[in-house]
Design a protein around this motif. Structure first.
Motif, PDB file in Angstrom:
ATOM      1  N   ALA A   1      61.657  46.377  43.273  1.00 22.25           N
ATOM      2  CA  ALA A   1      63.092  46.732  43.321  1.00 22.25           C
ATOM      3  C   ALA A   1      63.555  46.279  44.608  1.00 22.25           C
ATOM      4  CB  ALA A   1      62.940  48.428  43.523  1.00 22.25           C
ATOM      5  N   ARG A   2      62.973  46.141  45.669  1.00 21.08           N
ATOM      6  CA  ARG A   2      63.361  45.190  46.900  1.00 21.08           C
ATOM      7  C   ARG A   2      63.846  43.852  46.420  1.00 21.08           C
ATOM      8  NH1 ARG A   2      62.820  48.785  50.907  1.00 21.08           N
ATOM      9  NH2 ARG A   2      60.841  49.987  50.823  1.00 21.08           N
TER      10      ARG A   2
ATOM     11  N   PRO B   1      52.759  50.742  50.075  1.00 23.92           N
ATOM     12  CA  PRO B   1      54.119  49.827  50.294  1.00 23.92           C
ATOM     13  C   PRO B   1      54.308  48.897  49.381  1.00 23.92           C
ATOM     14  CG  PRO B   1      52.078  49.423  51.843  1.00 23.92           C
ATOM     15  CD  PRO B   1      51.597  50.491  51.228  1.00 23.92           C
ATOM     16  N   TRP B   2      53.501  48.428  48.761  1.00 22.28           N
ATOM     17  CA  TRP B   2      53.476  47.425  47.571  1.00 22.28           C
ATOM     18  C   TRP B   2      54.282  48.066  46.164  1.00 22.28           C
ATOM     19  CZ3 TRP B   2      51.009  49.459  43.211  1.00 22.28           C
ATOM     20  CH2 TRP B   2      50.344  50.255  43.519  1.00 22.28           C
TER      21      TRP B   2
ATOM     22  N   ASP C   1      57.279  49.607  45.594  1.00 20.90           N
ATOM     23  CA  ASP C   1      58.583  48.996  45.191  1.00 20.90           C
ATOM     24  C   ASP C   1      59.022  47.674  45.452  1.00 20.90           C
ATOM     25  OD1 ASP C   1      59.909  51.068  48.039  1.00 20.90           O
ATOM     26  OD2 ASP C   1      58.540  49.404  47.956  1.00 20.90           O
ATOM     27  N   ALA C   2      58.056  46.835  45.645  1.00 22.84           N
ATOM     28  CA  ALA C   2      58.538  45.455  45.948  1.00 22.84           C
ATOM     29  C   ALA C   2      59.312  44.871  44.816  1.00 22.84           C
ATOM     30  CB  ALA C   2      57.217  44.707  46.169  1.00 22.84           C
TER      31      ALA C   2
ATOM     32  N   ASP D   1      68.039  48.929  45.894  1.00 28.64           N
ATOM     33  CA  ASP D   1      67.556  49.922  46.867  1.00 28.64           C
ATOM     34  C   ASP D   1      67.542  51.444  46.399  1.00 28.64           C
ATOM     35  OD1 ASP D   1      67.687  47.925  48.429  1.00 28.64           O
ATOM     36  OD2 ASP D   1      69.864  48.153  49.219  1.00 28.64           O
TER      37      ASP D   1
ATOM     38  N   GLU E   1      62.505  47.550  55.234  1.00 29.22           N
ATOM     39  CA  GLU E   1      62.290  48.975  55.937  1.00 29.22           C
ATOM     40  C   GLU E   1      61.273  49.207  56.822  1.00 29.22           C
ATOM     41  OE1 GLU E   1      64.272  51.635  54.906  1.00 29.22           O
ATOM     42  OE2 GLU E   1      65.373  50.557  53.256  1.00 29.22           O
TER      43      GLU E   1
ATOM     44  N   THR F   1      63.778  52.151  45.484  1.00 30.08           N
ATOM     45  CA  THR F   1      62.928  52.196  46.411  1.00 30.08           C
ATOM     46  C   THR F   1      62.521  53.538  46.666  1.00 30.08           C
ATOM     47  OG1 THR F   1      64.146  51.966  48.302  1.00 30.08           O
ATOM     48  CG2 THR F   1      63.817  49.796  47.256  1.00 30.08           C
ATOM     49  N   ARG F   2      61.575  53.612  47.539  1.00 30.25           N
ATOM     50  CA  ARG F   2      60.946  54.987  48.120  1.00 30.25           C
ATOM     51  C   ARG F   2      61.905  55.855  48.934  1.00 30.25           C
ATOM     52  NH1 ARG F   2      55.919  52.517  51.090  1.00 30.25           N
ATOM     53  NH2 ARG F   2      57.663  50.949  51.365  1.00 30.25           N
ATOM     54  N   GLU F   3      62.531  54.903  49.881  1.00 31.28           N
ATOM     55  CA  GLU F   3      63.684  55.516  50.646  1.00 31.28           C
ATOM     56  C   GLU F   3      64.854  55.769  49.777  1.00 31.28           C
ATOM     57  OE1 GLU F   3      61.746  52.971  51.370  1.00 31.28           O
ATOM     58  OE2 GLU F   3      60.576  53.398  53.011  1.00 31.28           O
TER      59      GLU F   3
ATOM     60  N   GLN G   1      54.934  56.305  49.872  1.00 32.48           N
ATOM     61  CA  GLN G   1      54.968  55.760  51.369  1.00 32.48           C
ATOM     62  C   GLN G   1      53.500  55.211  51.630  1.00 32.48           C
ATOM     63  OE1 GLN G   1      57.326  55.021  52.980  1.00 32.48           O
ATOM     64  NE2 GLN G   1      58.998  56.366  52.003  1.00 32.48           N
TER      65      GLN G   1
END
Length: 473
Positions: free
Chosen positions: A41-42, A35-36, A38-39, A47, A367, A50-52, A32
């Motif tokens: 994957a987004r 933030p870059w 999981d760019a 989804d 997110e 991604t981290r979430e 977290q």
């Protein structure tokens, strides 16, 4: 049956996560802070990667393998007892609070940072105001904020926040406190100090600052919702309203301007659900406690993060308002939502905001949405003719963050600039008509210069407006 007695010898301890499960959640929390990461994957729409997505998938896995019971999870930021269902996330801390074994709640960022939260306090009555009164107060403050925007028509975060904090002081404490900026600073410092050694001193400082407004002949004064003898509740309401009308309200304006919400109320609800100011809450347990046959030891930290639970992935909404850390309902939080809705209604009542950056699409929202980086342009509110004064507006320049926007976004900027040029031309014309220039030839020359400037501004406004129409096609 929940009891407040010491854990019985036969009470079970909460199950613990496996080492690999701890490692996965720890990695997701550490990520977290980057933030870059999981760019990719987004960008591909993956989804779950991604981290979430990883966090929610892990908690869903724990719920299936542990029969839904809360699980102890170890991370580099502490060991937490994590409820795995929305019902348990509400019931467990509420039961502990009813038993009197909870310390003040703390916030936990997705990256593992602890932060203080305004201590929950109940109002003697409902801290509500008539909708018409809230709308009128919000309209006054919104007009001041919109009038102080940049020369290109975009809102400035510092100006927005300052105006909204003024509104919060006015609707909670009263008109007498509207200009008391130190009150907001002391309130923020008191909330941030929760859980630290300096909290008691900060609490006393806030009480001293509030006392003159709560002990006068009319406690709460004009417009305020404050009541006598209730300083803790007033402090809590001030903190929550200040939070709601700053970040969440501006996000709601952006969501509504981008067509991602159906109205002001829906925009505020969506802003709070997707981007909660309090996304995760730690409830420290200070005494032994038994809940459903499970023993909780002193020092246990209950981690409630509704946004991490699988229900959140399906877009479900709960009754809990993510502004207060209290395990139960909070009247001050409900009041804060009403004020935020009034702010959004006020902004759209006098203008048609356009979101320039970032570009939002319904059904594919990011997110995170930092209110400090939102670029929202608004047209001039409806008003009368100039009053003869020549106002000096800020230098009209497109902020750096605006570059790379769509042609329609640049068209909105151009349209706002054309409106400003037209208003300036009108102001120059009115100024030139002042009889004070009639005294001598020098005055007449100045009048001629003013009229020439007014004509050039009008011509420039027409050219810019043609460009705006072209960009909007």
């Amino acid at each position: 049956m929940t009891t407040a007695e010491s854990p019985a010898a036969g009470a079970a301890r909460p199950a613990g996560a496996w080492a690999l499960e701890n490692a996965v959640l720890s990695a997701a929390m550490v990520a977290q802070r980057m933030p870059w990461l999981d760019a990719p994957a987004r960008a591909l729409g993956l989804d779950l990667l991604t981290r979430e997505g990883v966090t929610r998938s892990l908690l869903d896995h724990l719920r299936r393998t542990r029969s839904g019971a809360p699980v102890r999870v170890g991370t580099p930021f502490g060991t937490f007892l994590v409820p795995l269902t929305a019902a348990d996330a509400e019931e467990l801390p509420a039961a502990a609070a009813a038993a009197g074994v909870l310390d003040p709640a703390l916030g936990l960022s997705p990256g593992g940072h602890r932060c203080g939260l305004s201590p929950h306090a109940e109002w003697a009555g409902e801290p509500t105001r008539p909708a018409a009164q809230l709308d009128a107060l919000a309209a006054e403050e919104a007009a001041a904020v919109l009038g102080a925007r940049r020369g290109d028509g975009t809102l400035e975060w510092a100006g927005w926040r300052q105006g909204m904090l003024r509104l919060a002081r006015r609707v909670v404490v009263g008109a007498a406190a509207a200009e008391d900026t130190l009150l907001s600073e002391v309130s923020a410092a008191e909330a941030a100090a929760v859980g630290g050694r300096g909290h008691a001193a900060r609490r006393r400082a806030l009480s001293r600052r509030l006392e003159p407004y709560l002990t006068g002949p009319e406690p709460g004064g004009k417009d305020g919702a404050a009541r006598p003898g209730d300083p803790a509740a007033v402090a809590h309401a001030l903190a929550l309203v200040s939070e709601a009308v700053a970040g969440p309200a501006l996000r709601a304006v952006a969501l509504l301007a981008a067509g991602c919400a159906g109205g002001p109320e829906d925009a505020v609800a969506e802003s709070l659900r997707r981007y909660p100011p309090v996304s995760a809450v730690l409830h420290p347990v200070r005494a032994a406690f038994v809940w459903r046959g499970t023993a909780l030891e002193p020092g246990t930290e209950i981690l409630c993060a509704p946004g991490w639970l699988p229900e959140a992935a399906a877009g479900g909404r709960t009754e809990r308002i993510p502004l207060c850390g209290a395990p139960g309902p909070c009247a001050a939080a409900a009041f804060a939502v009403q004020v935020a809705e009034a702010v959004v209604r006020a902004v759209f009542a006098v203008s048609a905001p356009v979101l320039l950056a970032p570009q939002l699409r319904p059904g594919r929202l990011p997110e995170s949405l930092d209110p400090r980086r939102l670029l929202v342009a608004v047209a001039d509110p409806a008003g009368g003719a100039g009053d003869g004064r020549v106002a000096r507006a800020p230098q009209p320049a497109v902020p750096v963050s605006a570059y790379g926007c769509s042609p329609a976004a640049y068209g909105a900027l151009a349209r706002a600039s054309a409106d400003r040029l037209e208003r300036h031309a009108e102001s120059l014309t009115v100024c030139a008509g002042n009889p004070g220039w009639d005294a001598d030839g020098t005055g007449e020359r100045f009048r001629t210069d003013l009229l020439g400037h007014a004509e050039r501004c009008a011509e420039a406004a027409a050219a810019v407006r043609r460009s705006a129409l072209r960009l909007a096609e």
